[in-house]
Write an enzyme that holds these catalytic residues in place. Structure first.
Site, short mmCIF file in Angstrom:
data_model
loop_
_atom_site.label_atom_id
_atom_site.label_comp_id
_atom_site.label_asym_id
_atom_site.label_seq_id
_atom_site.Cartn_x
_atom_site.Cartn_y
_atom_site.Cartn_z
N THR A 33 0.83 -1.21 0.00
CA THR A 33 0.00 0.00 0.00
C THR A 33 0.86 1.26 0.00
OG1 THR A 33 -0.09 -0.36 2.38
CG2 THR A 33 -2.07 -0.90 1.14
N SER A 123 16.46 -5.96 5.78
CA SER A 123 17.87 -5.76 6.12
C SER A 123 18.47 -4.68 5.23
CB SER A 123 18.64 -7.08 5.99
OG SER A 123 18.47 -7.63 4.72
N ASP A 168 9.76 0.68 4.70
CA ASP A 168 10.87 0.01 5.38
C ASP A 168 11.84 1.02 5.98
OD1 ASP A 168 9.58 -2.10 4.24
OD2 ASP A 168 11.13 -2.53 2.75
C1 GLA Z 1 8.98 -4.07 0.30
C2 GLA Z 1 9.16 -2.58 0.00
C3 GLA Z 1 8.17 -1.73 0.81
C4 GLA Z 1 6.74 -2.25 0.65
C5 GLA Z 1 6.69 -3.76 0.86
C6 GLA Z 1 5.33 -4.32 0.54
O1 GLA Z 1 9.33 -4.35 1.62
O2 GLA Z 1 10.48 -2.18 0.28
O3 GLA Z 1 8.27 -0.38 0.40
O4 GLA Z 1 6.20 -1.86 -0.57
O5 GLA Z 1 7.63 -4.45 0.08
O6 GLA Z 1 4.38 -3.82 1.41
#
Ligand code: GLA
Length: 382
Positions: A33, A123, A168
């Site tokens: 999302t 990571s 992340d």
């Molecule tokens: C990876 C991406 C995030 C996000 C997720 C799915 O971790 O780095 O930005 O889009 O996938 O939710």
């Protein structure tokens, strides 16, 4: 870990380093999302990437990754994408700083940590965040956490080649122990939500399937969402992202023209709605209701968004029959990595022991389990 990395650094470079760390993350709900300007609900965990660093007076950049026992050297005035993937996360961040107009000298750095690699615990974001946090400190650049988060994300786009959203890096930079972060990926407004799980624990089950497909398929999903938006936008010019889109709009403008794009977009719109409700569940301490939503998210990711895999589906199907597992789903980008499970505290050992045996028998792969305990975001830790 801190002592270990410090000693490694002194062995390599014969000076005392400064040490910084950034955590990996879990995501309770809100998958795929973030790049659709939606909501996410991640939490930093108590597994970290550490970076030990010292400035040099010349232009040499010397990096060492303890996990791979590998060195990488370059010149600060010749930063470019390399074939050494782990180095790219640091080089990408340096490149971002230089593009912002900062002049850096050379530096020495050692990277180590206990965030499992390729498990969907971010990571890579943790390396990017730790690197930019460390460089900001030692070169006294005066960047805010928000600046650093956005630059770390840019580094992932340009040097790792994954057109990721902000989740992340945001979680790794801003995490707070005991809390999830409800982040609005459009405005970047955020709220710390107490993660009170009332007798349940967060258990991560790692399929040990490396998500190699993830980056190419990830970029494709992103394009599919954009094409859904442009189909709606032809009729509703105010619509700029899936955040503005309703299920009705999708049924009217996307389903008849492009059924596959419809499925992708439908999942995202539903997931955003689900997240708002899930936050209410958390506030009310209704873990069962939160857990049911996680199962629904998994179904959406598996059938409509199609980013799951056989091993992830197997793990979720197995726990869906157990009364002491409130909820479970695949977590992160997909195609491997971990499932996140809400498990009654006194049943955790039993679950891990049973599911490991069946998984190994059926999937011919080992299963690794971790307890996810929340932790703090990027910090200085000498
Ligand atoms: C990876 C991406 C995030 C996000 C997720 C799915 O971790 O780095 O930005 O889009 O996938 O939710």
């Amino acid at each position: 870990m801190k002592e270990k990395i410090k000693n490694l650094f002194i062995e390599q470079f014969s000076v005392e380093p400064l040490i910084f760390r950034s955590p990996g993350r879990v995501n309770i709900l809100g998958e795929h999302t973030d790049y659709n300007e939606g909501f996410v609900l991640p939490a930093a965990i108590d597994k970290y990437i550490y970076i030990a660093i010292s400035k040099r007076t010349d232009n040499e950049v010397n990096l060492y990754a303890a996990d791979f026992n590998e060195q990488f050297s370059t010149d600060i005035n010749n930063i470019q994408r390399s074939s050494t993937q782990w180095a790219n996360y640091i080089l990408g961040v340096v490149d971002q700083l230089q593009k912002k107009g900062f002049t850096l000298t050379g530096f020495n750095a050692v990277v180590d940590g206990d965030v499992p690699i390729g498990a969907g615990l971010s990571s890579s974001a943790a390396v990017e965040c730790a690197s930019i946090f460390a460089l900001n400190h030692v070169f006294d650049l005066g960047l805010s956490k928000m600046d650093m988060t956005l630059m770390a994300q840019k580094a992932e786009h340009t040097y790792a080649g994954v057109n990721c959203g902000i989740m992340d890096q945001f979680a790794s930079m801003f995490g707070k122990a005991g809390h999830a972060i409800k982040l609005d990926c459009r405005s970047l407004e955020y709220e710390y939500v107490p993660l009170k799980l009332d007798g349940y624990k967060i258990v991560l089950l790692n399929t040990n399937v490396k998500h190699n497909l993830a980056s190419s398929e990830y970029n494709i999903r992103r394009q599919q969402c954009e094409s859904g938006v442009s189909l709606v936008n032809k009729h509703q010019p105010g619509v700029k992202s899936l955040r503005d889109v309703t299920l009705n709009m999708l049924r009217q403008y996307v389903e008849p023209v492009d059924p596959l794009t419809y499925q992708r977009c439908k999942y995202v719109v539903e997931e955003n709605n689900r997240l708002i409700e899930a936050c209410k569940d958390l506030q009310q301490g209704n873990i069962k209701s939160l857990g049911e939503k996680m199962f629904r998210t998994h179904n959406g990711l598996s059938y409509f968004y199609q980013v799951s895999c056989r091993e992830l589906d197997f793990l979720v199907a197995y726990v869906s029959n157990l009364p002491y597992v409130a909820g479970a789903r695949m977590m992160g980008g997909g195609f491997g990595g971990c499932t996140i499970n809400l498990v009654e505290e006194n049943k955790v050992d039993e679950l891990i022991s049973n599911i490991s045996k069946v998984y190994e028998q059926e999937m011919k792969l080992p299963l690794t389990a971790y307890m996810a305990v929340t932790g703090n975001g990027s910090e200085y830790c000498n």
